[in-house]
Design an enzyme around this catalytic site. Structure first.
Site, PDB file in Angstrom:
ATOM      1  CB  ALA A  56      -0.910   0.001   1.221  1.00  0.00           C
ATOM      2  CB  ILE A  57       1.431   3.888  -2.166  1.00  0.00           C
ATOM      3  CG1 ILE A  57       2.287   2.769  -2.761  1.00  0.00           C
ATOM      4  CG2 ILE A  57       2.113   5.247  -2.289  1.00  0.00           C
ATOM      5  CD1 ILE A  57       2.452   2.842  -4.259  1.00  0.00           C
ATOM      6  N   GLY A  58       0.819   5.492   0.710  1.00  0.00           N
ATOM      7  CA  GLY A  58       0.117   6.646   1.274  1.00  0.00           C
ATOM      8  C   GLY A  58       1.062   7.828   1.339  1.00  0.00           C
ATOM      9  N   GLY A  69       4.684   7.361   3.218  1.00  0.00           N
ATOM     10  CA  GLY A  69       5.457   6.322   2.571  1.00  0.00           C
ATOM     11  C   GLY A  69       4.644   5.177   2.048  1.00  0.00           C
ATOM     12  CG  PHE A  70       6.472   2.089   0.386  1.00  0.00           C
ATOM     13  CD1 PHE A  70       6.935   0.794   0.576  1.00  0.00           C
ATOM     14  CD2 PHE A  70       7.390   3.089   0.121  1.00  0.00           C
ATOM     15  CE1 PHE A  70       8.285   0.503   0.509  1.00  0.00           C
ATOM     16  CE2 PHE A  70       8.753   2.809   0.045  1.00  0.00           C
ATOM     17  CZ  PHE A  70       9.196   1.515   0.236  1.00  0.00           C
ATOM     18  CB  CYS A  87      -7.512  -0.238   0.090  1.00  0.00           C
ATOM     19  SG  CYS A  87      -5.877  -0.447   0.822  1.00  0.00           S
TER      20      CYS A  87
END
Length: 127
Positions: A56-58, A69-70, A87
């Site tokens: 996941a990426i945020g 980050g991720f 998600c």
């Protein structure tokens, strides 16, 4: 595995889509070290192996400084996701490096650092 960074995009190209693409590439390059074939899905952000999300990426960008980050699912307990829809994606699942049958992932931190530096430091002129 949670990876947090702060990148000053004022000193690089001010392109958020490119930033996300570079984060995706870092994750996919890391997974390729384990011979895991993965891909980025523009419709469902994150990194996927088949129909299962493995990372996941945020990212938050404020005044052209990127934060957060991720995360890569390495060996986390997936039963904790049973009561939620991760998600908000109902028709896809999640997986981990361990669940895919890989047991030797103790060096993942050093691989991530290497891949991260290859993208953001060594190729800085291209960003």
């Amino acid at each position: 595995m949670l990876d947090i960074f702060v990148l000053n995009l004022n000193k690089r190209k001010k392109d958020i889509r490119r930033l996300i693409t570079q984060v995706e590439n870092c994750i996919m390059n890391t997974l390729s070290e384990y011979e895991i074939s993965s891909f980025a899905d523009k419709k469902n952000i994150g990194i996927w192996v088949g129909d299962k999300k493995i990372a996941a990426i945020g990212v938050k960008v404020k005044k052209w400084v990127a934060y957060h980050g991720f995360s890569i699912n390495v060996c986390n307990d997936l039963t904790k996701y049973n009561g939620i829809i991760p998600c908000g994606i109902k028709d896809k699942g999640i997986t981990t490096i361990k669940k895919m049958g890989y047991k030797n992932y103790n060096n993942i931190e050093s691989i991530i650092v290497k891949k991260f530096l290859n993208i953001w430091i060594h190729n800085q002129t291209q960003l």
